[in-house]
Design a protein around this motif. Structure first.
Motif, PDB file in Angstrom:
ATOM      1  N   ARG A   3       0.826  -1.206   0.000  1.00 22.55           N
ATOM      2  CA  ARG A   3       0.000   0.000   0.000  1.00 22.55           C
ATOM      3  C   ARG A   3       0.860   1.256   0.000  1.00 22.55           C
ATOM      4  O   ARG A   3       0.354   2.345  -0.228  1.00 22.55           O
ATOM      5  N   PHE A   4       2.153   1.131   0.274  1.00 21.38           N
ATOM      6  CA  PHE A   4       2.987   2.303   0.458  1.00 21.38           C
ATOM      7  C   PHE A   4       4.142   2.288  -0.531  1.00 21.38           C
ATOM      8  O   PHE A   4       4.757   1.251  -0.774  1.00 21.38           O
ATOM      9  N   PRO A   5       4.474   3.455  -1.123  1.00 19.80           N
ATOM     10  CA  PRO A   5       5.588   3.520  -2.068  1.00 19.80           C
ATOM     11  C   PRO A   5       6.922   3.260  -1.407  1.00 19.80           C
ATOM     12  O   PRO A   5       7.809   2.673  -1.998  1.00 19.80           O
ATOM     13  N   ALA A   6       7.102   3.719  -0.196  1.00 23.87           N
ATOM     14  CA  ALA A   6       8.347   3.472   0.524  1.00 23.87           C
ATOM     15  C   ALA A   6       8.006   3.129   1.960  1.00 23.87           C
ATOM     16  O   ALA A   6       7.271   3.856   2.617  1.00 23.87           O
ATOM     17  N   VAL A   7       8.500   2.005   2.446  1.00 28.71           N
ATOM     18  CA  VAL A   7       8.263   1.585   3.815  1.00 28.71           C
ATOM     19  C   VAL A   7       9.589   1.572   4.537  1.00 28.71           C
ATOM     20  O   VAL A   7      10.534   0.923   4.088  1.00 28.71           O
ATOM     21  N   ALA A   8       9.697   2.294   5.653  1.00 30.73           N
ATOM     22  CA  ALA A   8      10.934   2.352   6.419  1.00 30.73           C
ATOM     23  C   ALA A   8      10.788   1.491   7.663  1.00 30.73           C
ATOM     24  O   ALA A   8       9.886   1.683   8.467  1.00 30.73           O
ATOM     25  N   LEU A   9      11.670   0.502   7.813  1.00 28.24           N
ATOM     26  CA  LEU A   9      11.688  -0.352   8.996  1.00 28.24           C
ATOM     27  C   LEU A   9      12.827   0.122   9.886  1.00 28.24           C
ATOM     28  O   LEU A   9      13.988   0.064   9.503  1.00 28.24           O
ATOM     29  N   LEU A  10      12.488   0.584  11.097  1.00 20.49           N
ATOM     30  CA  LEU A  10      13.465   1.186  11.981  1.00 20.49           C
ATOM     31  C   LEU A  10      13.615   0.362  13.245  1.00 20.49           C
ATOM     32  O   LEU A  10      12.657  -0.154  13.793  1.00 20.49           O
ATOM     33  N   GLY A  11      14.854   0.270  13.743  1.00 18.46           N
ATOM     34  CA  GLY A  11      15.088  -0.419  14.996  1.00 18.46           C
ATOM     35  C   GLY A  11      16.561  -0.437  15.300  1.00 18.46           C
ATOM     36  O   GLY A  11      17.388  -0.069  14.467  1.00 18.46           O
ATOM     37  N   PRO A  12      16.938  -0.855  16.532  1.00 18.02           N
ATOM     38  CA  PRO A  12      18.346  -0.988  16.834  1.00 18.02           C
ATOM     39  C   PRO A  12      18.998  -1.987  15.890  1.00 18.02           C
ATOM     40  O   PRO A  12      18.380  -2.953  15.446  1.00 18.02           O
ATOM     41  N   ARG A  13      20.264  -1.775  15.596  1.00 15.91           N
ATOM     42  CA  ARG A  13      21.002  -2.675  14.709  1.00 15.91           C
ATOM     43  C   ARG A  13      20.904  -4.120  15.221  1.00 15.91           C
ATOM     44  O   ARG A  13      20.890  -4.374  16.407  1.00 15.91           O
ATOM     45  N   GLN A  14      20.838  -5.066  14.298  1.00 14.94           N
ATOM     46  CA  GLN A  14      20.786  -6.505  14.575  1.00 14.94           C
ATOM     47  C   GLN A  14      19.433  -6.969  15.107  1.00 14.94           C
ATOM     48  O   GLN A  14      19.312  -8.061  15.623  1.00 14.94           O
ATOM     49  N   VAL A  15      18.389  -6.128  14.985  1.00 11.37           N
ATOM     50  CA  VAL A  15      17.099  -6.572  15.489  1.00 11.37           C
ATOM     51  C   VAL A  15      16.424  -7.545  14.535  1.00 11.37           C
ATOM     52  O   VAL A  15      15.401  -8.123  14.839  1.00 11.37           O
ATOM     53  N   GLY A  16      16.977  -7.749  13.367  1.00 13.54           N
ATOM     54  CA  GLY A  16      16.416  -8.723  12.445  1.00 13.54           C
ATOM     55  C   GLY A  16      15.930  -8.107  11.156  1.00 13.54           C
ATOM     56  O   GLY A  16      15.257  -8.758  10.363  1.00 13.54           O
ATOM     57  N   LYS A  17      16.276  -6.839  10.905  1.00 12.46           N
ATOM     58  CA  LYS A  17      15.793  -6.169   9.692  1.00 12.46           C
ATOM     59  C   LYS A  17      16.324  -6.839   8.438  1.00 12.46           C
ATOM     60  O   LYS A  17      15.601  -7.055   7.476  1.00 12.46           O
ATOM     61  N   THR A  18      17.614  -7.193   8.444  1.00 13.25           N
ATOM     62  CA  THR A  18      18.221  -7.778   7.254  1.00 13.25           C
ATOM     63  C   THR A  18      17.615  -9.145   6.946  1.00 13.25           C
ATOM     64  O   THR A  18      17.336  -9.477   5.790  1.00 13.25           O
ATOM     65  N   THR A  19      17.391  -9.940   7.997  1.00 12.49           N
ATOM     66  CA  THR A  19      16.772 -11.257   7.793  1.00 12.49           C
ATOM     67  C   THR A  19      15.380 -11.106   7.197  1.00 12.49           C
ATOM     68  O   THR A  19      15.009 -11.827   6.259  1.00 12.49           O
ATOM     69  N   LEU A  20      14.605 -10.168   7.736  1.00 11.93           N
ATOM     70  CA  LEU A  20      13.267  -9.932   7.206  1.00 11.93           C
ATOM     71  C   LEU A  20      13.326  -9.497   5.750  1.00 11.93           C
ATOM     72  O   LEU A  20      12.552  -9.964   4.910  1.00 11.93           O
ATOM     73  N   ALA A  21      14.265  -8.615   5.427  1.00  6.78           N
ATOM     74  CA  ALA A  21      14.384  -8.131   4.055  1.00  6.78           C
ATOM     75  C   ALA A  21      14.694  -9.270   3.097  1.00  6.78           C
ATOM     76  O   ALA A  21      14.149  -9.345   1.997  1.00  6.78           O
ATOM     77  N   SER A 106      11.107  12.125   6.454  1.00  5.23           N
ATOM     78  CA  SER A 106       9.748  12.666   6.458  1.00  5.23           C
ATOM     79  C   SER A 106       9.661  13.954   5.663  1.00  5.23           C
ATOM     80  O   SER A 106       8.648  14.224   5.010  1.00  5.23           O
ATOM     81  N   GLU A 107      10.716  14.779   5.707  1.00  8.05           N
ATOM     82  CA  GLU A 107      10.704  16.015   4.932  1.00  8.05           C
ATOM     83  C   GLU A 107      10.759  15.725   3.436  1.00  8.05           C
ATOM     84  O   GLU A 107      10.051  16.336   2.639  1.00  8.05           O
ATOM     85  N   SER A 108      11.625  14.778   3.034  1.00  4.75           N
ATOM     86  CA  SER A 108      11.813  14.499   1.616  1.00  4.75           C
ATOM     87  C   SER A 108      10.706  13.630   1.037  1.00  4.75           C
ATOM     88  O   SER A 108      10.364  13.747  -0.139  1.00  4.75           O
ATOM     89  N   LEU A 109      10.153  12.711   1.865  1.00  6.59           N
ATOM     90  CA  LEU A 109       9.201  11.721   1.359  1.00  6.59           C
ATOM     91  C   LEU A 109       7.823  11.872   1.990  1.00  6.59           C
ATOM     92  O   LEU A 109       7.092  10.894   2.135  1.00  6.59           O
ATOM     93  N   SER A 110       7.471  13.084   2.363  1.00 11.36           N
ATOM     94  CA  SER A 110       6.169  13.325   2.982  1.00 11.36           C
ATOM     95  C   SER A 110       5.049  12.803   2.082  1.00 11.36           C
ATOM     96  O   SER A 110       4.984  13.109   0.893  1.00 11.36           O
ATOM     97  N   GLY A 111       4.159  11.983   2.668  1.00 18.60           N
ATOM     98  CA  GLY A 111       3.058  11.407   1.911  1.00 18.60           C
ATOM     99  C   GLY A 111       3.445  10.208   1.074  1.00 18.60           C
ATOM    100  O   GLY A 111       2.607   9.629   0.392  1.00 18.60           O
ATOM    101  N   ARG A 112       4.722   9.833   1.125  1.00 15.46           N
ATOM    102  CA  ARG A 112       5.205   8.726   0.290  1.00 15.46           C
ATOM    103  C   ARG A 112       5.838   7.611   1.123  1.00 15.46           C
ATOM    104  O   ARG A 112       6.400   6.673   0.552  1.00 15.46           O
ATOM    105  N   ILE A 113       5.793   7.717   2.436  1.00 14.10           N
ATOM    106  CA  ILE A 113       6.526   6.776   3.278  1.00 14.10           C
ATOM    107  C   ILE A 113       5.672   6.376   4.473  1.00 14.10           C
ATOM    108  O   ILE A 113       4.826   7.138   4.947  1.00 14.10           O
ATOM    109  N   TYR A 114       5.896   5.152   4.933  1.00 17.21           N
ATOM    110  CA  TYR A 114       5.208   4.615   6.108  1.00 17.21           C
ATOM    111  C   TYR A 114       6.265   3.965   6.993  1.00 17.21           C
ATOM    112  O   TYR A 114       7.116   3.221   6.497  1.00 17.21           O
ATOM    113  N   TYR A 115       6.237   4.253   8.299  1.00 23.05           N
ATOM    114  CA  TYR A 115       7.257   3.747   9.217  1.00 23.05           C
ATOM    115  C   TYR A 115       6.740   2.541   9.998  1.00 23.05           C
ATOM    116  O   TYR A 115       5.621   2.543  10.509  1.00 23.05           O
ATOM    117  N   LEU A 116       7.586   1.526  10.106  1.00 26.00           N
ATOM    118  CA  LEU A 116       7.311   0.361  10.944  1.00 26.00           C
ATOM    119  C   LEU A 116       8.477   0.197  11.911  1.00 26.00           C
ATOM    120  O   LEU A 116       9.636   0.139  11.486  1.00 26.00           O
TER     121      LEU A 116
END
Length: 373
Positions: A3-21, A106-116
């Motif tokens: 549903r979103f053009p760009a989805v940002a997944l944020l968290g402390p390093r090694q939380v599993g982002k790379t595995t999920l990707a 958020s400034e550059s991608l306003s309306g184009r990004i969703y944060y998880l």
């Protein structure tokens, strides 16, 4: 995610982002770039030209905080893709959370990004039998899944050193690693306690404003949580300071030099650590738009966690590190003040049983599933 053009997944390093990707990459046509790799960064020397060639794929950009100037380029690429009929699921951005990163994106991608926000592993993913290992070792995948306690402890110590000495400086703040570790350790000693900036400042030899700066940094990096007090209209004098929790219980134990389950269970922090672990599990699993608080009056009425649901329903949750918990007078007073629809006492075992009319003792996995569902 589509549903979103760009989805940002944020968290402390090694939380599993790379595995999920990589799991996502296996499920659909995608391109994965690790921006810590010089070779992958070189591919983005002309980012607009390169990314426009992959408009029919999901482009996964890992460690995106390494190239913050990329957000402005992504805006143009996303808009061009939209005009070409590709409106969603264009980019998956992975990175360590920081105020500056979120501000720039958020400034550059306003309306184009969703944060998880990604948290560590939970009992809903590993099962009720993993409740105690998750508490002792924390939710970082490499820690909780280590072959033994010693390996888990070593991994967490290396994580702390790497985060303080390399990752945080890369995100901008120039705070001596030893100073920040001392502050982090002080928070671990006062796990689940009320914030006392003046006392922390005296111990570190800095003023309250500096303490607030250090605390805001660790909160922004998803390493520390501030739980705000509930300001209910009960006619009683309420505590105004937030409660402070180091979010990962495994890091609490490593900061305090506790390298095994026996060491944790024999330490005075065990009860507060268990409380923090339970709260973090529930808060990361609760539905959107729920509001968490704690309740405490000057007279001693107290409930560890109050969750207000969007429809007006209120849950009161007390946390006990005991197989035979007792309800305090303060709990009953708080319950009378707040009139919650549901009252739970989380205990360190599976199953549930009634403790009093309208109050149920329940294991963490069962309550987590109930809340998430």
């Amino acid at each position: 995610m589509d549903r979103f053009p760009a989805v940002a997944l944020l968290g402390p390093r090694q939380v599993g982002k790379t595995t999920l990707a990589r799991q996502i990459a296996q499920q659909r046509s995608s391109l994965y770039l690790d921006l810590e790799s010089p070779a992958d960064r070189a591919r983005l020397q002309e980012p607009e030209l390169f990314l426009s060639r992959h408009r029919h794929q999901l482009v996964i950009l890992d460690e995106v905080q390494r190239l913050p100037g990329l957000f402005q380029v992504l805006r143009g690429v996303i808009d061009a893709n939209r005009l070409a009929g590709h409106r969603s699921g264009q980019f998956l951005l992975l990175g360590a959370a920081s105020v500056e990163l979120i501000r720039q994106s958020s400034e550059s991608l306003s309306g184009r990004i969703y944060y998880l926000e990604l948290s560590g592993l939970s009992v809903l993913e590993l099962g009720a039998e993993a409740t105690e290992p998750l508490w002792i070792r924390g939710g970082f995948p490499d820690s909780v899944q280590a072959p033994d306690e010693a390996s888990s402890s070593i991994w967490r110590e290396q994580f702390i050193r790497t985060y303080l000495e390399r990752d945080i400086p890369q995100l901008g703040p120039r705070i001596p690693a030893e100073t920040l570790r001392r502050f982090w350790t002080m928070l671990a000693h006062s796990q689940a306690g009320l914030l006392n900036a003046a006392a922390l400042g005296r111990a570190l030899g800095v003023d309250g404003k500096t303490i607030r700066h250090y605390l805001d940094l660790l909160v922004d990096l998803l390493l520390v949580r501030q739980l705000q007090p509930l300001h209910a209209n009960t006619g009683k004098r309420l505590v105004k300071a937030p409660k402070i929790y180091v979010r990962d219980s495994g890091l609490v134990h490593t900061l305090l030099g506790l390298d095994s389950a026996d060491a944790v269970l024999g330490h005075p922090v065990a009860g507060a650590s268990w409380e923090g672990y339970v709260l973090e599990t529930l808060l990361t699993l609760m539905p959107q738009h729920c509001q968490p608080f704690f309740y405490r009056t000057a007279g001693g009425a107290e409930i560890d966690l109050v969750i207000d649901h969007p429809g007006g329903e209120r849950w009161a949750i007390e946390v006990k590190r005991s197989l035979m918990p007792a309800l305090s007078r303060g709990f009953h007073q708080a319950r009378a003040d707040l009139h919650p629809q549901h009252c739970f006492v989380v205990i360190p075992c599976e199953g549930s049983f009634p403790m009093a009319p309208g109050v149920e003792a329940v294991g963490l996995a069962e309550l987590a599933a109930h809340l998430a569902g």
